[in-house]
Write an enzyme that holds these catalytic residues in place. Structure first.
Site, mmCIF file in Angstrom:
data_model
loop_
_atom_site.group_PDB
_atom_site.id
_atom_site.type_symbol
_atom_site.label_atom_id
_atom_site.label_comp_id
_atom_site.label_asym_id
_atom_site.label_seq_id
_atom_site.Cartn_x
_atom_site.Cartn_y
_atom_site.Cartn_z
ATOM 1 N N SER A 1 50.743 56.104 -22.934
ATOM 2 C CA SER A 1 50.557 57.509 -22.569
ATOM 3 C C SER A 1 50.546 57.746 -21.061
ATOM 4 C CB SER A 1 49.252 58.036 -23.159
ATOM 5 O OG SER A 1 48.130 57.436 -22.544
ATOM 6 N N LYS B 1 43.471 58.604 -18.433
ATOM 7 C CA LYS B 1 44.299 59.793 -18.253
ATOM 8 C C LYS B 1 44.219 60.231 -16.792
ATOM 9 C CE LYS B 1 45.022 60.107 -22.739
ATOM 10 N NZ LYS B 1 46.329 59.708 -23.324
#
Length: 253
Positions: free
Chosen positions: A50, A91
């Protein structure tokens, strides 16, 4: 003759003292750099794709231990939020408390407080790897007012990242508490070694971007310490060899 031996002996003793001092200082720098690094940084293995291309799945990174209050926009952070997962996640912070984060502006860019962001770090490959996507910062349109004390987080591979966009319908619109953050990724350690750049896109926003951690200084201390230890330890054998060579009488053929 005796005077020459005394001078040579004095120089030898001084050299031994200096070499011992170099070894002691070098050992202190070498060990201190490692201990300092262990206290400030923690290793972490990237679990998913991701955050490509910034980091790849399986990469080993070094993350600086920080509190949530130290987080800035653009930081790649490690956090744990029970609503998202029981395991630590990684993230990028794109919005902090008080920000309005929106996607997408004309041209497909993300905006923070009305400012369009140039995000060269994002990956534009489709989730199934079949080719490039539309080039938009997010295929999911949204507009979020980030509550105080919260963070809005996105993955760099927007087409394959389960991030704040997947939790928009929940309380807080997908934001995460600052207190959930435990570390900020400062560098990739394996399979390649390199520092992560702070995105310039966020530098013009209030608060700017975070400063790099002390990793470079720690590495310099370790390298300098190793050099001093090797140089100091090598002085004795080298000095004895040259000393014997100087005392040997010249041979006449």
């Amino acid at each position: 003759m005796g005077g020459s031996e005394r001078v040579t002996g004095g120089r030898g003793r001084l050299g031994n003292v200096l070499s011992g001092l170099a070894v002691a200082i070098g050992f202190a720098l070498f060990l201190g750099g490692f201990v300092w690094g262990a206290l400030v940084y923690r290793p972490y293995t990237i679990p998913t794709d991701s955050m490509m291309p910034t980091v790849q799945p399986g990469d080993r990174v070094l993350a600086e231990r920080i509190s949530g209050g130290e987080v800035r926009r653009g930081d790649v952070v490690i956090f744990t939020d029970s609503v998202w997962s029981n395991a630590p996640m990684v993230k990028r912070v794109v919005g902090i408390g008080g920000d309005t984060v929106r996607c997408c502006a004309q041209g497909g860019r993300l905006t923070v407080n009305g400012k369009e962001l140039d995000e060269p770090y994002i990956d534009d490959i489709k989730a199934d790897g079949s080719g490039k996507d539309s080039g938009m910062a997010s295929e999911t349109p949204f507009e979020v007012k980030v509550p105080e004390g919260k963070l809005f987080l996105l993955g760099d591979r927007r087409a394959a990242s389960l991030d704040s966009r997947a939790h928009l319908q929940e309380a807080g619109q997908g934001t995460v508490d600052r207190s959930a953050v435990s570390a900020r990724v400062d560098a990739r350690a394996w399979p390649s070694a390199e520092m992560l750049e702070r995105p310039r896109a966020y530098a013009g926003l209030p608060g700017g971007v975070s400063e790099p951690g002390p990793l470079r200084i720690q590495l310099m201390a370790v390298v300098a310490g190793a050099v001093l230890v090797v140089a100091g330890a090598a002085h004795g054998p080298v000095a004895r060899r040259f000393g014997r060579a100087g005392r040997e009488p010249a041979r006449v053929g």
